[in-house]
Design an enzyme around this catalytic site. Structure first.
Site, PDB file in Angstrom:
ATOM      1  N   ALA A 107      -2.382  -0.335   1.826  1.00 42.85           N
ATOM      2  CA  ALA A 107      -2.087   0.925   2.516  1.00 42.85           C
ATOM      3  C   ALA A 107      -0.764   0.826   3.271  1.00 42.85           C
ATOM      4  O   ALA A 107      -0.573   1.456   4.305  1.00 42.85           O
ATOM      5  CB  ALA A 107      -3.233   1.270   3.469  1.00 42.85           C
ATOM      6  N   GLY A 111       3.762   0.561   3.027  1.00 40.25           N
ATOM      7  CA  GLY A 111       4.835   1.486   2.659  1.00 40.25           C
ATOM      8  C   GLY A 111       4.789   1.881   1.197  1.00 40.25           C
ATOM      9  O   GLY A 111       4.876   3.075   0.863  1.00 40.25           O
ATOM     10  N   SER A 170      16.118 -10.795  -1.841  1.00 41.70           N
ATOM     11  CA  SER A 170      16.320  -9.537  -2.573  1.00 41.70           C
ATOM     12  C   SER A 170      17.045  -9.738  -3.902  1.00 41.70           C
ATOM     13  O   SER A 170      18.051 -10.448  -3.989  1.00 41.70           O
ATOM     14  CB  SER A 170      17.122  -8.564  -1.708  1.00 41.70           C
ATOM     15  OG  SER A 170      17.423  -7.414  -2.461  1.00 41.70           O
ATOM     16  N   ASN A 207      13.854   4.507   0.980  1.00 44.10           N
ATOM     17  CA  ASN A 207      14.413   3.215   0.557  1.00 44.10           C
ATOM     18  C   ASN A 207      15.865   3.359   0.126  1.00 44.10           C
ATOM     19  O   ASN A 207      16.459   2.411  -0.348  1.00 44.10           O
ATOM     20  CB  ASN A 207      13.588   2.586  -0.579  1.00 44.10           C
ATOM     21  CG  ASN A 207      13.706   3.366  -1.868  1.00 44.10           C
ATOM     22  OD1 ASN A 207      14.034   4.548  -1.852  1.00 44.10           O
ATOM     23  ND2 ASN A 207      13.443   2.714  -2.984  1.00 44.10           N
ATOM     24  N   LYS A 242      12.065   0.669   6.384  1.00 45.03           N
ATOM     25  CA  LYS A 242      11.894   1.869   5.555  1.00 45.03           C
ATOM     26  C   LYS A 242      11.495   3.111   6.362  1.00 45.03           C
ATOM     27  O   LYS A 242      11.820   4.220   5.984  1.00 45.03           O
ATOM     28  CB  LYS A 242      10.859   1.611   4.464  1.00 45.03           C
ATOM     29  CG  LYS A 242      11.355   0.718   3.342  1.00 45.03           C
ATOM     30  CD  LYS A 242      10.288   0.569   2.274  1.00 45.03           C
ATOM     31  CE  LYS A 242      10.839  -0.052   1.019  1.00 45.03           C
ATOM     32  NZ  LYS A 242       9.884  -0.082  -0.075  1.00 45.03           N
TER      33      LYS A 242
HETATM   34  P1  NDP Z   1       3.662  -3.504   3.424  1.00 44.90           P
HETATM   35  O1  NDP Z   1       3.849  -4.703   4.264  1.00 44.90           O
HETATM   36  O2  NDP Z   1       4.057  -2.176   3.968  1.00 44.90           O
HETATM   37  O3  NDP Z   1       2.114  -3.418   2.983  1.00 44.90           O
HETATM   38  C1  NDP Z   1       1.411  -4.529   2.527  1.00 44.90           C
HETATM   39  C2  NDP Z   1      -0.053  -4.145   2.294  1.00 44.90           C
HETATM   40  O4  NDP Z   1      -0.724  -5.283   1.772  1.00 44.90           O
HETATM   41  C3  NDP Z   1      -0.790  -3.731   3.552  1.00 44.90           C
HETATM   42  O5  NDP Z   1      -1.684  -2.728   3.208  1.00 44.90           O
HETATM   43  C4  NDP Z   1      -1.535  -5.015   3.951  1.00 44.90           C
HETATM   44  O6  NDP Z   1      -2.772  -4.775   4.583  1.00 44.90           O
HETATM   45  C5  NDP Z   1      -1.841  -5.615   2.609  1.00 44.90           C
HETATM   46  N1  NDP Z   1      -1.956  -7.088   2.690  1.00 44.90           N
HETATM   47  C6  NDP Z   1      -0.970  -7.965   2.970  1.00 44.90           C
HETATM   48  N2  NDP Z   1      -1.444  -9.233   2.922  1.00 44.90           N
HETATM   49  C7  NDP Z   1      -2.768  -9.134   2.598  1.00 44.90           C
HETATM   50  C8  NDP Z   1      -3.804 -10.086   2.404  1.00 44.90           C
HETATM   51  N3  NDP Z   1      -3.562 -11.388   2.536  1.00 44.90           N
HETATM   52  N4  NDP Z   1      -5.044  -9.640   2.079  1.00 44.90           N
HETATM   53  C9  NDP Z   1      -5.288  -8.321   1.957  1.00 44.90           C
HETATM   54  N5  NDP Z   1      -4.355  -7.362   2.153  1.00 44.90           N
HETATM   55  C10 NDP Z   1      -3.096  -7.770   2.457  1.00 44.90           C
HETATM   56  O7  NDP Z   1       4.446  -3.802   2.057  1.00 44.90           O
HETATM   57  P2  NDP Z   1       4.889  -2.763   0.930  1.00 44.90           P
HETATM   58  O8  NDP Z   1       3.768  -1.849   0.644  1.00 44.90           O
HETATM   59  O9  NDP Z   1       6.193  -2.153   1.229  1.00 44.90           O
HETATM   60  O10 NDP Z   1       5.128  -3.741  -0.303  1.00 44.90           O
HETATM   61  C11 NDP Z   1       4.050  -4.409  -0.894  1.00 44.90           C
HETATM   62  C12 NDP Z   1       4.510  -5.164  -2.122  1.00 44.90           C
HETATM   63  O11 NDP Z   1       4.978  -4.265  -3.105  1.00 44.90           O
HETATM   64  C13 NDP Z   1       5.651  -6.154  -1.853  1.00 44.90           C
HETATM   65  O12 NDP Z   1       5.343  -7.392  -2.430  1.00 44.90           O
HETATM   66  C14 NDP Z   1       6.837  -5.551  -2.552  1.00 44.90           C
HETATM   67  O13 NDP Z   1       7.697  -6.543  -3.105  1.00 44.90           O
HETATM   68  C15 NDP Z   1       6.177  -4.750  -3.669  1.00 44.90           C
HETATM   69  N6  NDP Z   1       7.022  -3.627  -4.027  1.00 44.90           N
HETATM   70  C16 NDP Z   1       7.448  -3.563  -5.330  1.00 44.90           C
HETATM   71  C17 NDP Z   1       8.289  -2.557  -5.713  1.00 44.90           C
HETATM   72  C18 NDP Z   1       8.746  -2.519  -7.128  1.00 44.90           C
HETATM   73  O14 NDP Z   1       9.767  -1.877  -7.393  1.00 44.90           O
HETATM   74  N7  NDP Z   1       8.037  -3.125  -8.048  1.00 44.90           N
HETATM   75  C19 NDP Z   1       8.776  -1.538  -4.770  1.00 44.90           C
HETATM   76  C20 NDP Z   1       8.212  -1.663  -3.441  1.00 44.90           C
HETATM   77  C21 NDP Z   1       7.388  -2.694  -3.102  1.00 44.90           C
HETATM   78  P3  NDP Z   1      -2.948  -4.629   6.196  1.00 44.90           P
HETATM   79  O15 NDP Z   1      -2.649  -3.202   6.523  1.00 44.90           O
HETATM   80  O16 NDP Z   1      -4.359  -4.989   6.409  1.00 44.90           O
HETATM   81  O17 NDP Z   1      -1.988  -5.602   6.814  1.00 44.90           O
END
Ligand code: NDP
Length: 472
Positions: A126, A128, A13, A86, A65
């Site tokens: 899809a 968080g 973090s 968050n 979250k």
């Molecule tokens: P989640 O784990 O809740 O969601 C991840 C998503 O990515 C899911 O839909 C998952 O699909 C998909 N996914 C993961 N790996 C793969 C893959 N190899 N191929 C295809 N789809 C994949 O994470 P969050 O949504 O909370 O966060 C996602 C990213 O956003 C993180 O890297 C985080 O650091 C970034 N983020 C950035 C912020 C900012 O301030 N810039 C704030 C919040 C988040 P499936 O459902 O199929 O597993």
């Protein structure tokens, strides 16, 4: 006052650095910590901190979250709609939940002068953060939102957001194909899939599949992923001629929004945003470099404390050569000097420097005289970045005296000398070693800086060197 970020894993973090930076810039001291908290510990942990009068609140990250909703007394409208938060704010032992990701997403689109109303949008992922994006797209009255996701979570999102925002047309797909494109080209594509961060998960193949889609001329591509600065998704968007924006601005905006909830006002917000962006980019870019970083300088200048801070900042291991020698010989440096002599000490030092020169991702605090040895000097110069921490003679004298008093132990080279003799010794040694110290790639004048600020300065110099190397 205190605050913290919780989640698991939490070591990656950036929040502690962000909030330390804001605290210093705003001249409002808060102690910002980070805690590894698993889902089973989540509720009890939150309650315990809410009952600690020193705690302002917590930032909450994966995988807590959604779970942390169970602990709260009040949920903002956004938290209720999305079902994820968050940010927790503690007031009179009551727990208030917010979602500042939404603020960060809105602010990013606003800064890009992008109007969502009536637009065709593609949302990748899809999870968080995709929910926060969908909330923003619905609130800002997007015309169409197509959600791509490999798992069926995409359909849950369509159901959830169709109910919340019926004026937007929500649909989903598990395949990126030309036929899946909406009848109209896309105006906005937002990525939340954590691919494109490292070589292994570069995501190039997946993102290349987006090439079959059609985009409007003024279309914007927004990647929530912020490390590296130029992700595979942004590379692809560039190649398609789209406008682009990365996730760092969003990260900063959600942190600034957190500060406003906890503390209230925020001075010079625009300038602070800019400074934070430069600072975080320096950290992230420096983390991409792996060669050893060596800290040199006179005894007492603070190589160990700075080294420790720098290692934390760059996610590296910290090695103090003197400490390593002590642990290997079971003798203190003073004992080695008095029982075995300086030459013996220098040969051990040289051996260890040679060994460390082949290790990646380390910060090494060298002994004050390590560069005098030609082989050690060459090894260091060839294998990594040498940084000279310098200070005025008076500052050095003051720091050495303070350290000796707190540790009840004299430096071997200074042993049994009077105050004026010590001053003379510093002068002599400095003039002997100065030429080598000054060969360092980076020199930091440390007199008026604390260890953390010296570490920040180093990171900013490392980044400048890297970008000028790239240009040159
Ligand atoms: P989640 O784990 O809740 O969601 C991840 C998503 O990515 C899911 O839909 C998952 O699909 C998909 N996914 C993961 N790996 C793969 C893959 N190899 N191929 C295809 N789809 C994949 O994470 P969050 O949504 O909370 O966060 C996602 C990213 O956003 C993180 O890297 C985080 O650091 C970034 N983020 C950035 C912020 C900012 O301030 N810039 C704030 C919040 C988040 P499936 O459902 O199929 O597993």
């Amino acid at each position: 006052m205190k605050a913290a970020v919780i989640g698991s894993p939490i070591s990656h973090s950036l929040s502690p650095f962000i909030f330390d930076f804001i605290s210093e810039e705003q001249n409002y001291p808060i102690e910002y910590l980070s805690f590894e908290v698993t889902p089973s510990e989540c509720k009890d942990f939150i309650y315990s901190k809410a009952h600690d009068d020193n705690f302002l609140g917590l930032n909450v990250t994966l995988p807590l979250k959604e779970l942390s909703l169970e602990a709260i007394y009040y949920a903002s409208k956004e938290v209720k709609s999305i079902g994820a938060l968050n940010l927790l704010h503690f007031k009179e032992h009551k727990i208030y939940g917010y979602n500042t990701d939404i603020v960060g997403i809105m602010k990013t689109l606003e800064d890009k002068n992008f109007l969502v109303e009536g637009k065709n949008c593609l949302l990748l992922g899809a999870g968080g953060s995709a929910k926060a994006v969908a909330y923003v797209l619905g609130t800002l009255k997007a015309l169409n939102v197509l959600i791509f996701n490999r798992s069926e979570k995409r359909d849950e999102l369509v159901l959830q957001f169709s109910a919340l925002f019926p004026h937007t047309i929500w649909s989903s797909t598990s395949k990126i194909e030309y036929e899946q494109t909406l009848k109209e080209p896309f105006d906005l594509m937002i990525n939340t899939i954590p691919l494109g961060m490292t070589g292994k998960d570069s995501g190039v193949e997946f993102f290349n599949s987006l090439k079959v889609l059609k985009f409007n001329k003024e279309a914007l591509a927004f990647d929530l992923i912020y490390t590296p600065e130029q992700t595979s998704f942004l590379n692809l968007a560039d190649s398609l001629g789209l406008k682009t924006v990365g996730g760092l601005g969003m990260l900063i905006d959600q942190a600034l929004a957190t500060w406003k909830v906890w503390i209230g006002d925020l001075k010079n917000e625009k300038e602070l945003h800019h400074k934070l962006k430069v600072f975080l980019n320096s950290i992230l870019n420096s983390r991409l470099n792996h060669e050893p970083i060596y800290l040199t300088g006179f005894m007492g200048v603070g190589k160990s404390t700075v080294g420790f801070e720098l290692a934390k900042l760059l996610k590296r291991k910290f090695v103090d050569v003197d400490k390593l020698i002590e642990s290997r010989t079971f003798l203190t440096i003073s004992e080695i000097f008095s029982e075995k002599g300086e030459a013996y000490f220098r040969s051990l030092e040289k051996e260890i420097i040679l060994e460390l020169s082949g290790v990646q991702d380390i910060v090494v605090a060298l002994g004050g005289g390590a560069l005098i040895d030609d082989i050690s000097f060459k090894t260091i110069s060839k294998s990594g970045v040498l940084i000279y921490l310098c200070a005025l003679e008076d500052t050095l004298m003051e720091r050495i005296t303070n350290q000796e008093q707190s540790k009840y132990q004299e430096r071997p080279i200074m042993a049994h000398l009077s105050l004026s003799e010590k001053k003379q010794k510093i002068k002599e040694l400095l003039s002997l070693r100065k030429e080598r110290y000054q060969k360092a790639k980076i020199t930091i004048q440390t007199d008026d800086l604390n260890a953390r600020n010296v570490a920040y300065e180093i990171v900013s110099f490392l980044c400048k060197i890297k970008s000028s190397e790239k240009r040159g």
